[in-house]
Design a protein around this motif. Structure first.
Motif, PDB file in Angstrom:
ATOM      1  N   ARG A 153       0.815  -1.222   0.000  1.00 29.27           N
ATOM      2  CA  ARG A 153       0.000   0.000   0.000  1.00 29.27           C
ATOM      3  C   ARG A 153       0.847   1.269   0.000  1.00 29.27           C
ATOM      4  O   ARG A 153       0.494   2.255  -0.595  1.00 29.27           O
ATOM      5  CB  ARG A 153      -0.933  -0.022   1.217  1.00 29.27           C
ATOM      6  N   PHE A 154       1.992   1.234   0.671  1.00 33.15           N
ATOM      7  CA  PHE A 154       2.874   2.399   0.784  1.00 33.15           C
ATOM      8  C   PHE A 154       4.291   2.012   0.362  1.00 33.15           C
ATOM      9  O   PHE A 154       5.180   1.835   1.195  1.00 33.15           O
ATOM     10  CB  PHE A 154       2.893   2.930   2.226  1.00 33.15           C
ATOM     11  N   PRO A 155       4.529   1.862  -0.950  1.00 33.23           N
ATOM     12  CA  PRO A 155       5.836   1.382  -1.422  1.00 33.23           C
ATOM     13  C   PRO A 155       6.997   2.340  -1.117  1.00 33.23           C
ATOM     14  O   PRO A 155       8.156   1.950  -1.207  1.00 33.23           O
ATOM     15  CB  PRO A 155       5.644   1.223  -2.932  1.00 33.23           C
ATOM     16  N   CYS A 156       6.691   3.555  -0.703  1.00 30.54           N
ATOM     17  CA  CYS A 156       7.759   4.506  -0.382  1.00 30.54           C
ATOM     18  C   CYS A 156       8.363   4.252   0.996  1.00 30.54           C
ATOM     19  O   CYS A 156       9.435   4.772   1.310  1.00 30.54           O
ATOM     20  CB  CYS A 156       7.237   5.933  -0.461  1.00 30.54           C
ATOM     21  N   ILE A 157       7.722   3.449   1.827  1.00 30.78           N
ATOM     22  CA  ILE A 157       8.246   3.164   3.161  1.00 30.78           C
ATOM     23  C   ILE A 157       9.414   2.194   3.031  1.00 30.78           C
ATOM     24  O   ILE A 157       9.336   1.193   2.323  1.00 30.78           O
ATOM     25  CB  ILE A 157       7.146   2.586   4.077  1.00 30.78           C
ATOM     26  N   THR A 158      10.499   2.510   3.730  1.00 30.61           N
ATOM     27  CA  THR A 158      11.694   1.673   3.718  1.00 30.61           C
ATOM     28  C   THR A 158      12.028   1.282   5.141  1.00 30.61           C
ATOM     29  O   THR A 158      12.023   2.128   6.045  1.00 30.61           O
ATOM     30  CB  THR A 158      12.889   2.445   3.116  1.00 30.61           C
TER      31      THR A 158
END
Length: 167
Positions: free
Chosen positions: A17-22
């Motif tokens: 859902r939030f591919p920018c989270i690392t």
């Protein structure tokens, strides 16, 4: 527990859902190159904005940067928009910047560098003719369009983001 069952399932859905989270585990596994420097550990490659009150010594500090770069066989272009040739020569002597073809400058607002709306194009043309390891623009207000002429008239942050983005 979360709506997706286990923590692992929740993490998979979170990343979907939030591919920018690392995650810190992912960051640790990344091969990230160290930054490139024009002056080691002081002046990185890329856009750097130096600001401060008037008469603080910013121009002299930049001239010292120029000396350092030229002394290490680098090429520098310096736009000294508020200088005369006499003042610039005096500053050059004060900081010990030796006469060198690797140091080129414009003193004052002359020809192609006279109008803020033409400034970026002039710098782009300059770079298409000659490579420089560093370009210093003193002061940036001489190189960007007047704030009152933009839609960002009352939003200083948005104005500078817009004006400095091409640089």
């Amino acid at each position: 527990e979360n709506i997706f069952g286990t923590d692992a399932e929740g993490l998979v859905e979170l990343k979907r859902r939030f591919p920018c989270i690392t995650g810190a585990d992912e960051l640790a596994a990344m091969n990230i190159l160290p930054p490139s420097w024009v002056i080691p550990d002081l002046l990185p490659v890329g856009l750097t904005v130096l600001g401060g009150p008037k008469k603080l010594g910013k121009s002299y500090m930049v001239m010292q940067f120029c000396r350092n770069i030229v002394n290490n066989s680098g090429r520098v272009f310096y736009f000294a928009g508020e200088d005369t040739h006499a003042l610039h020569k005096q500053r050059q002597e004060h900081v010990g910047l030796a006469a060198s073809a690797n140091y080129q400058y414009v003193a004052g607002r002359e020809n192609l560098f006279a109008q803020p709306q033409d400034f970026f194009d002039a710098i782009s043309e300059l770079l298409s003719i000659q490579h420089f390891d560093a370009i210093f623009i003193d002061t940036m207000i001489r190189a960007v369009k007047p704030q009152g002429s933009t839609i960002y008239k009352h939003d200083e942050y948005a104005y500078y983001v817009n004006e400095l983005d091409p640089w």
